[in-house]
Design a protein around this motif. Structure first.
Motif, PDB file in Angstrom:
ATOM      1  N   ASP A 177       1.027  39.054  24.219  1.00  0.00           N
ATOM      2  CA  ASP A 177       2.083  39.218  23.463  1.00  0.00           C
ATOM      3  C   ASP A 177       3.009  38.140  23.640  1.00  0.00           C
ATOM      4  OD1 ASP A 177       0.927  41.685  22.719  1.00  0.00           O
ATOM      5  OD2 ASP A 177       2.351  42.769  24.022  1.00  0.00           O
ATOM      6  N   VAL A 178       3.420  37.391  22.527  1.00  0.00           N
ATOM      7  CA  VAL A 178       4.359  36.398  22.580  1.00  0.00           C
ATOM      8  C   VAL A 178       5.478  36.428  22.009  1.00  0.00           C
ATOM      9  CG1 VAL A 178       4.550  33.780  22.232  1.00  0.00           C
ATOM     10  CG2 VAL A 178       2.310  34.677  22.732  1.00  0.00           C
ATOM     11  N   SER A 179       6.705  36.490  22.752  1.00  0.00           N
ATOM     12  CA  SER A 179       8.153  36.770  22.326  1.00  0.00           C
ATOM     13  C   SER A 179       8.855  35.298  22.164  1.00  0.00           C
ATOM     14  CB  SER A 179       8.814  37.912  22.790  1.00  0.00           C
ATOM     15  OG  SER A 179       8.855  37.187  24.283  1.00  0.00           O
ATOM     16  N   GLY A 180       9.661  35.327  21.423  1.00  0.00           N
ATOM     17  CA  GLY A 180      10.448  33.944  21.378  1.00  0.00           C
ATOM     18  C   GLY A 180      11.570  34.089  20.217  1.00  0.00           C
ATOM     19  N   THR A 181      12.534  32.981  20.143  1.00  0.00           N
ATOM     20  CA  THR A 181      13.623  33.291  19.086  1.00  0.00           C
ATOM     21  C   THR A 181      13.017  32.540  17.734  1.00  0.00           C
ATOM     22  OG1 THR A 181      15.297  33.086  20.825  1.00  0.00           O
ATOM     23  CG2 THR A 181      15.862  32.462  18.540  1.00  0.00           C
ATOM     24  N   THR A 182      13.137  33.308  16.791  1.00  0.00           N
ATOM     25  CA  THR A 182      12.762  32.706  15.504  1.00  0.00           C
ATOM     26  C   THR A 182      13.939  31.608  15.017  1.00  0.00           C
ATOM     27  OG1 THR A 182      14.046  34.103  14.211  1.00  0.00           O
ATOM     28  CG2 THR A 182      11.681  34.913  14.891  1.00  0.00           C
ATOM     29  N   ILE A 183      13.217  30.687  13.992  1.00  0.00           N
ATOM     30  CA  ILE A 183      14.151  29.417  13.576  1.00  0.00           C
ATOM     31  C   ILE A 183      15.278  30.232  12.517  1.00  0.00           C
ATOM     32  CG2 ILE A 183      14.055  27.481  11.974  1.00  0.00           C
ATOM     33  CD1 ILE A 183      11.008  27.272  12.481  1.00  0.00           C
ATOM     34  N   GLY A 184      16.406  29.734  13.005  1.00  0.00           N
ATOM     35  CA  GLY A 184      17.504  30.030  11.991  1.00  0.00           C
ATOM     36  C   GLY A 184      17.609  29.479  10.900  1.00  0.00           C
ATOM     37  N   LYS A 185      17.838  30.387   9.775  1.00  0.00           N
ATOM     38  CA  LYS A 185      18.035  29.931   8.440  1.00  0.00           C
ATOM     39  C   LYS A 185      19.306  29.728   7.858  1.00  0.00           C
ATOM     40  CE  LYS A 185      13.402  29.819   7.978  1.00  0.00           C
ATOM     41  NZ  LYS A 185      12.564  28.613   7.842  1.00  0.00           N
ATOM     42  N   GLY A 186      20.192  30.528   8.688  1.00  0.00           N
ATOM     43  CA  GLY A 186      21.507  30.413   8.179  1.00  0.00           C
ATOM     44  C   GLY A 186      21.715  31.526   7.189  1.00  0.00           C
ATOM     45  N   PHE A 187      22.913  31.462   6.269  1.00  0.00           N
ATOM     46  CA  PHE A 187      23.385  32.629   5.566  1.00  0.00           C
ATOM     47  C   PHE A 187      22.380  32.491   4.135  1.00  0.00           C
ATOM     48  CE2 PHE A 187      25.410  34.946   2.235  1.00  0.00           C
ATOM     49  CZ  PHE A 187      26.105  35.924   3.418  1.00  0.00           C
ATOM     50  N   GLN A 188      21.591  33.625   3.859  1.00  0.00           N
ATOM     51  CA  GLN A 188      20.645  33.257   2.618  1.00  0.00           C
ATOM     52  C   GLN A 188      21.013  34.508   1.931  1.00  0.00           C
ATOM     53  OE1 GLN A 188      18.744  31.032   2.275  1.00  0.00           O
ATOM     54  NE2 GLN A 188      19.356  29.785   4.099  1.00  0.00           N
ATOM     55  N   GLY A 189      20.294  34.622   0.506  1.00  0.00           N
ATOM     56  CA  GLY A 189      20.729  35.296  -0.283  1.00  0.00           C
ATOM     57  C   GLY A 189      19.519  36.548  -0.257  1.00  0.00           C
ATOM     58  N   GLY A 190      19.466  37.309  -1.027  1.00  0.00           N
ATOM     59  CA  GLY A 190      18.389  38.471  -1.001  1.00  0.00           C
ATOM     60  C   GLY A 190      17.108  38.001  -1.462  1.00  0.00           C
ATOM     61  N   LYS A 237      15.615  37.430  18.363  1.00  0.00           N
ATOM     62  CA  LYS A 237      14.089  37.481  19.156  1.00  0.00           C
ATOM     63  C   LYS A 237      13.163  38.430  18.519  1.00  0.00           C
ATOM     64  CE  LYS A 237      12.704  38.964  23.551  1.00  0.00           C
ATOM     65  NZ  LYS A 237      13.133  39.643  24.944  1.00  0.00           N
ATOM     66  N   THR A 238      11.925  37.834  18.482  1.00  0.00           N
ATOM     67  CA  THR A 238      10.610  38.524  17.734  1.00  0.00           C
ATOM     68  C   THR A 238       9.567  38.157  18.886  1.00  0.00           C
ATOM     69  OG1 THR A 238      11.560  37.700  15.917  1.00  0.00           O
ATOM     70  CG2 THR A 238       9.240  38.617  15.816  1.00  0.00           C
ATOM     71  N   LYS A 239       8.654  39.415  18.641  1.00  0.00           N
ATOM     72  CA  LYS A 239       7.499  39.577  19.367  1.00  0.00           C
ATOM     73  C   LYS A 239       6.239  39.434  18.457  1.00  0.00           C
ATOM     74  CE  LYS A 239       7.285  41.992  23.192  1.00  0.00           C
ATOM     75  NZ  LYS A 239       7.078  43.306  24.210  1.00  0.00           N
ATOM     76  N   ILE A 240       5.151  38.726  18.793  1.00  0.00           N
ATOM     77  CA  ILE A 240       4.037  38.806  18.076  1.00  0.00           C
ATOM     78  C   ILE A 240       3.006  39.376  19.039  1.00  0.00           C
ATOM     79  CG2 ILE A 240       2.382  37.482  16.645  1.00  0.00           C
ATOM     80  CD1 ILE A 240       5.126  37.469  15.620  1.00  0.00           C
ATOM     81  N   ARG A 241       2.314  40.484  18.493  1.00  0.00           N
ATOM     82  CA  ARG A 241       1.729  40.963  19.566  1.00  0.00           C
ATOM     83  C   ARG A 241       0.107  40.831  19.376  1.00  0.00           C
ATOM     84  NH1 ARG A 241       1.097  46.408  19.256  1.00  0.00           N
ATOM     85  NH2 ARG A 241       1.073  46.552  21.595  1.00  0.00           N
TER      86      ARG A 241
END
Length: 284
Positions: A177-190, A237-241
């Motif tokens: 299981d690998v966990s880390g911080t995802t890439i920030g995209k800023g304020f985004q629309g729907g 923070k996201t984990k890929i299992r």
């Protein structure tokens, strides 16, 4: 009238707070008998009693256990790996800086739970605060930037200043299981954030990328919590299992993991043995 007044006085007298001695967990029989007499009072006693472990008087800390002690690494990027049979596998290359050293071993007797604290990535002394330096000097380790805990059922076989080697704890073909911080995209629309569909671009439509209706008017008169709307995307923070270890290169001190992992090159990753119910995690 006199009877009613006397009854009200008795009820107020019964509801008035009185100093009570909270029984321990061992006195279950007395607690059950008191529950039949005054269930409200006994319920309050149970709510006020802290959960304590059987071996010590420290409160029991409930959390998710790891399948085993893991390590920390640095994401280097992605590439294509060719297996011996010619199959192309997309892999993420993870490197290791100086670190992955045990800085503290926590037990139920001292901290209320079992855990192993690991440090990663050596830095200069002036980059850390004095409390951080004192904590690492107590364990006899080098100054390190990142400290993370791995909570376990038992911590036997771990000592402070112990080096954790990736090759000794993982093999090729293992699931992690690998966990880390995802890439920030800023304020985004729907559309970008929640994969909404856009409106028609022609025929007089004036709703192209707008969110649309977010609820009714008079009833309920407000927007429900959790409504998918524009907002900040990424940077969490996201984990890929259950990712497979394809290759371990001891010469380059890198490991290749099948698939994509969170973050961009240079980000910190936490690699732990995959949790598999019935194999290394109990079913209950």
């Amino acid at each position: 009238m006199a009877v009613t007044a006397s009854l009200s006085c008795i009820r107020l007298h019964d509801l008035s707070p009185k100093p009570q001695h909270f029984p321990s967990h061992s006195s279950s029989s007395s607690l059950s008998s008191s529950f039949t007499q005054n269930p409200l009072q006994t319920h309050l006693q149970l709510r006020l009693q802290p959960i304590r472990s059987a071996k010590s008087n420290l409160p029991v800390i409930q959390m998710s256990m790891e399948a085993g002690v893991g390590v920390m690494g640095t994401k280097l990027g992605m590439m294509s790996y060719f297996e011996p049979d010619g199959k192309v596998v997309p892999v993420t290359v993870v490197g290791f800086r100086e670190g992955n050293i045990v800085t503290q071993v926590k037990t139920e007797a001292t901290d209320g739970y079992n855990a192993v604290q690991v440090g990663y990535r050596r830095v200069r002394d002036r980059k850390l605060t004095k409390p951080e330096m004192g904590h690492l000097q107590k364990a006899g380790t080098i100054p390190m930037r990142h400290l993370q805990e791995f909570r376990l059922v038992a911590v036997d076989g771990f000592d402070p200043n112990q080096k954790l080697v990736f090759e000794e704890r993982f093999n090729e073909g293992d699931l992690v299981d690998v966990s880390g911080t995802t890439i920030g995209k800023g304020f985004q629309g729907g559309i970008k954030r929640h994969n909404f569909k856009r409106g028609p671009m022609t025929h007089g439509s004036k709703s192209h990328r707008a969110l649309g209706s977010i609820g009714a008017g008079t009833t309920p008169g407000h927007v429900y919590k959790g409504k998918k709307m524009p907002g900040r995307m990424g940077g969490t923070k996201t984990k890929i299992r259950k990712l497979k270890i394809v290759k371990i290169d001891n010469d380059l001190r890198v490991v290749m993991i099948k698939g994509a992992v969170p973050g961009k090159p240079g980000n910190l990753l936490r690699i732990t043995p995959a949790k598999i119910v019935g194999k290394n995690i109990p079913k209950n």
